[in-house]
Design an enzyme around this catalytic site. Structure first.
Site, short mmCIF file in Angstrom:
data_model
loop_
_atom_site.label_atom_id
_atom_site.label_comp_id
_atom_site.label_asym_id
_atom_site.label_seq_id
_atom_site.Cartn_x
_atom_site.Cartn_y
_atom_site.Cartn_z
N PRO A 36 0.81 -1.22 0.00
CG PRO A 36 -0.80 -1.56 1.65
CD PRO A 36 0.52 -2.08 1.16
CD GLU A 54 -0.80 -4.88 10.52
OE1 GLU A 54 -1.11 -3.68 10.37
OE2 GLU A 54 -1.65 -5.79 10.57
NE ARG A 97 -4.55 -6.03 -22.20
CZ ARG A 97 -4.85 -5.12 -23.10
NH1 ARG A 97 -4.17 -3.98 -23.13
NH2 ARG A 97 -5.82 -5.32 -23.96
CG ASP A 103 -6.41 -1.50 -24.81
OD1 ASP A 103 -7.43 -1.70 -25.50
OD2 ASP A 103 -5.62 -2.40 -24.49
#
Length: 246
Positions: A89, A116, A154, A169
């Site tokens: 994060p 954690e 991709r 895209d």
């Protein structure tokens, strides 16, 4: 490209790598996936890979030893250090430009954690890049790494049936993709725009650019910040703003 993944739950990847574009890429020999269960490298007699954090606190922290030893095994015969990606994060938010950059690499290693967090020495000594796929909480890094891997693979030449698909895209041009239509041209009274049926490719390209800009203006205006526009695009934007003010 070689893609290594360090995970405590390698079985999570089997379904993803055996379906759709990722399977086709693997079958063509364009990418080689290998998932390593780093629990197998622990020297702890109870096969533990985590422990309580020094200084106290909630949760458990991944110990450095299993991950360091797994990395030693993966990289032992390499002459160049690969990009090592930590799913966390605290990492920078993953964007299309990062996928395009990483798609140029020959070897990527993803470290997926649980619990954690990680012992800081993993981050300091092994990792070259830290990424997050968004400001929300997942159980572990596996799902986030799958998202990144799909986005990267991709883009490899030959993976998609039409290499132009990746270029057009959403986000590849910095804008959201224009609306798409297929047959029939009239479905339950809903008709395909006449421009797309005209056969005039210049006109169709202009329509798509305008619709792409229009969709981005309304749905993701943040993507327009710092972008350079043509005179025609500036005129379109001004018209969009006036229509919005009405």
């Amino acid at each position: 490209m070689k893609v290594d993944i360090l995970s405590l739950f390698p079985e999570m990847f089997s379904g993803v790598f055996q379906q759709s574009i990722l399977k086709k890429a693997s079958d063509k020999g364009l990418v080689d996936f290998e998932v390593t269960d780093f629990r197998k490298y622990t020297t702890n007699k109870h096969h533990k890979v985590d422990d309580y954090p020094y200084g106290g606190g909630a949760g458990m922290v991944l110990m450095p030893q299993p991950i360091f030893d797994a990395m030693d095994h993966i990289t032992q015969d390499l002459t160049e250090k690969p990009r090592v990606i930590l799913m966390t994060p605290q990492g920078k938010t993953f964007k299309q430009k990062h996928a395009e950059e990483l798609a140029k690499e020959d070897h990527l290693i993803f470290i997926c954690g649980h619990y954690e967090g990680y012992d800081e020495r993993i981050r300091e000594a092994l990792v070259t890049d830290e990424f997050s796929i968004g400001d929300f909480v997942l159980t572990g890094g596996e799902l986030a790494s799958m998202v990144m891997i799909d986005s990267i693979v991709r883009l490899l030449p030959g993976v998609l049936g039409n290499d132009d698909s990746a270029v057009t895209d959403s986000f590849s041009t910095g804008l959201l993709e224009h609306p798409q239509y297929t047959r029939p041209s009239d479905f339950r009274g809903m008709k395909v725009p006449e421009t797309l049926l005209s056969g005039n490719h210049a006109l169709i390209d202009r329509w798509r650019r305008r619709e792409s800009l229009y969709r981005t203006f309304h749905r993701r205006p943040d993507l327009l910040e710092g972008r350079t526009f043509t005179e025609e695009e500036l005129a379109w934007l001004e018209k969009f703003r006036k229509e919005e003010e009405k």
